[in-house]
Design a protein around this motif. Structure first.
Motif, short mmCIF file in Angstrom:
data_model
loop_
_atom_site.label_atom_id
_atom_site.label_comp_id
_atom_site.label_asym_id
_atom_site.label_seq_id
_atom_site.Cartn_x
_atom_site.Cartn_y
_atom_site.Cartn_z
N UNK A 139 26.25 -17.05 -19.18
CA UNK A 139 24.83 -17.28 -18.93
C UNK A 139 23.97 -16.57 -19.97
N UNK A 140 24.33 -15.36 -20.32
CA UNK A 140 23.55 -14.60 -21.29
C UNK A 140 23.51 -15.25 -22.67
N UNK A 141 24.59 -15.89 -23.07
CA UNK A 141 24.63 -16.57 -24.37
C UNK A 141 23.62 -17.69 -24.43
N UNK A 142 23.45 -18.40 -23.33
CA UNK A 142 22.46 -19.48 -23.29
C UNK A 142 21.07 -18.94 -23.57
N UNK A 143 20.73 -17.85 -22.90
CA UNK A 143 19.40 -17.27 -23.04
C UNK A 143 19.22 -16.70 -24.45
N UNK B 6 16.76 -16.95 -30.30
CA UNK B 6 16.89 -17.58 -31.62
C UNK B 6 15.92 -18.74 -31.76
N UNK B 7 15.84 -19.63 -30.78
CA UNK B 7 15.01 -20.83 -30.89
C UNK B 7 13.59 -20.65 -30.35
N UNK B 8 13.32 -19.54 -29.66
CA UNK B 8 11.98 -19.28 -29.16
C UNK B 8 11.58 -20.09 -27.95
N UNK B 9 12.56 -20.61 -27.22
CA UNK B 9 12.25 -21.37 -26.00
C UNK B 9 11.79 -20.41 -24.90
N UNK B 10 10.93 -20.88 -24.01
CA UNK B 10 10.47 -20.03 -22.91
C UNK B 10 11.52 -19.92 -21.81
N UNK B 11 11.37 -18.91 -20.96
CA UNK B 11 12.18 -18.82 -19.76
C UNK B 11 13.04 -17.58 -19.62
N UNK C 30 18.12 -12.91 -15.56
CA UNK C 30 18.46 -11.49 -15.62
C UNK C 30 18.43 -10.94 -17.05
N UNK C 31 18.27 -11.82 -18.03
CA UNK C 31 18.37 -11.44 -19.44
C UNK C 31 16.99 -11.46 -20.09
N UNK C 32 16.09 -10.62 -19.56
CA UNK C 32 14.70 -10.63 -20.03
C UNK C 32 14.56 -10.16 -21.47
N UNK C 33 15.54 -9.42 -21.98
CA UNK C 33 15.58 -9.03 -23.39
C UNK C 33 16.88 -9.57 -23.96
N UNK C 34 16.90 -10.86 -24.33
CA UNK C 34 18.16 -11.48 -24.73
C UNK C 34 18.76 -10.94 -26.03
N UNK D 243 18.42 -23.68 -16.16
CA UNK D 243 17.08 -24.28 -16.19
C UNK D 243 16.52 -24.29 -17.62
N UNK D 244 16.84 -23.27 -18.39
CA UNK D 244 16.41 -23.24 -19.79
C UNK D 244 17.12 -24.33 -20.58
N UNK D 245 18.43 -24.44 -20.40
CA UNK D 245 19.20 -25.50 -21.08
C UNK D 245 18.63 -26.86 -20.70
#
Length: 165
Positions: free
Chosen positions: A53-57, A63-68, A73-77, A104-106
């Motif tokens: 899950x953390x890798x997705x965030x 890296x891509x600057x997507x929101x979410x 749980x990974x507020x500082x990815x 949900x981000x994916x």
């Protein structure tokens, strides 16, 4: 249906189902089950799921600057995540939240991104080196990453006689 003007969601159809199966394989599992690994040198199930899950965030938000990221749980990815803290095992409920919130981000990316956007590259600096990563490459990498770690969890569970993913 031409995809050039639409979402890339159809290209990645089925990925969501893999995520659901992984979640189903973790939901309601005991701390003892989630602590299983194939040996002392290997990560336990809970850490593998958290890492997935953390890798997705990391890739999509950092890296891509997507929101979410703030909804996970990974507020500082880019920092040391809770999936990396092996002294603090995570519960099934926490893992389900991590996988659902990161999904949900994916899903948002798959819905918003178009085929024309897949070639766009993003810059990442790592260990003093600049790397360029196209959206398409990272999505394929994340899908393969999810599958690899879901398989790893399934093997551990099967080894101990638990229902697999």
């Amino acid at each position: 249906m031409p995809l050039s003007d639409g979402s890339i969601r159809p290209i990645f159809a089925g990925w969501e189902r893999y995520n659901e199966r992984l979640i189903d394989g973790l939901r309601g599992r005991s701390a003892a089950e989630l602590a299983l690994s194939v040996g002392a040198a290997y990560l336990p199930i809970w850490a593998i799921a958290g890492h997935t899950a953390g890798a997705r965030v990391y890739w999509l938000c950092a890296v891509f600057g997507e929101p979410g990221a703030e909804t996970t749980p990974f507020t500082d990815p880019t920092g040391f995540g809770w999936e990396d803290d092996l002294d603090t095992p995570r519960s099934a409920e926490e893992l389900v939240w991590a996988l659902e919130s990161s999904w949900r981000i994916v899903a948002g990316c798959l819905e918003r991104w178009t085929p024309a956007m897949l070639g766009e590259t993003f810059r990442r600096e790592r260990r003093g080196q600049v790397q360029l990563h196209p959206r398409q490459s990272v999505l394929v990498r994340l899908l393969a990453h999810d599958a690899y770690h879901a398989g790893e969890i399934a093997l551990i569970k099967g080894y101990y006689g638990l229902p697999t993913v």
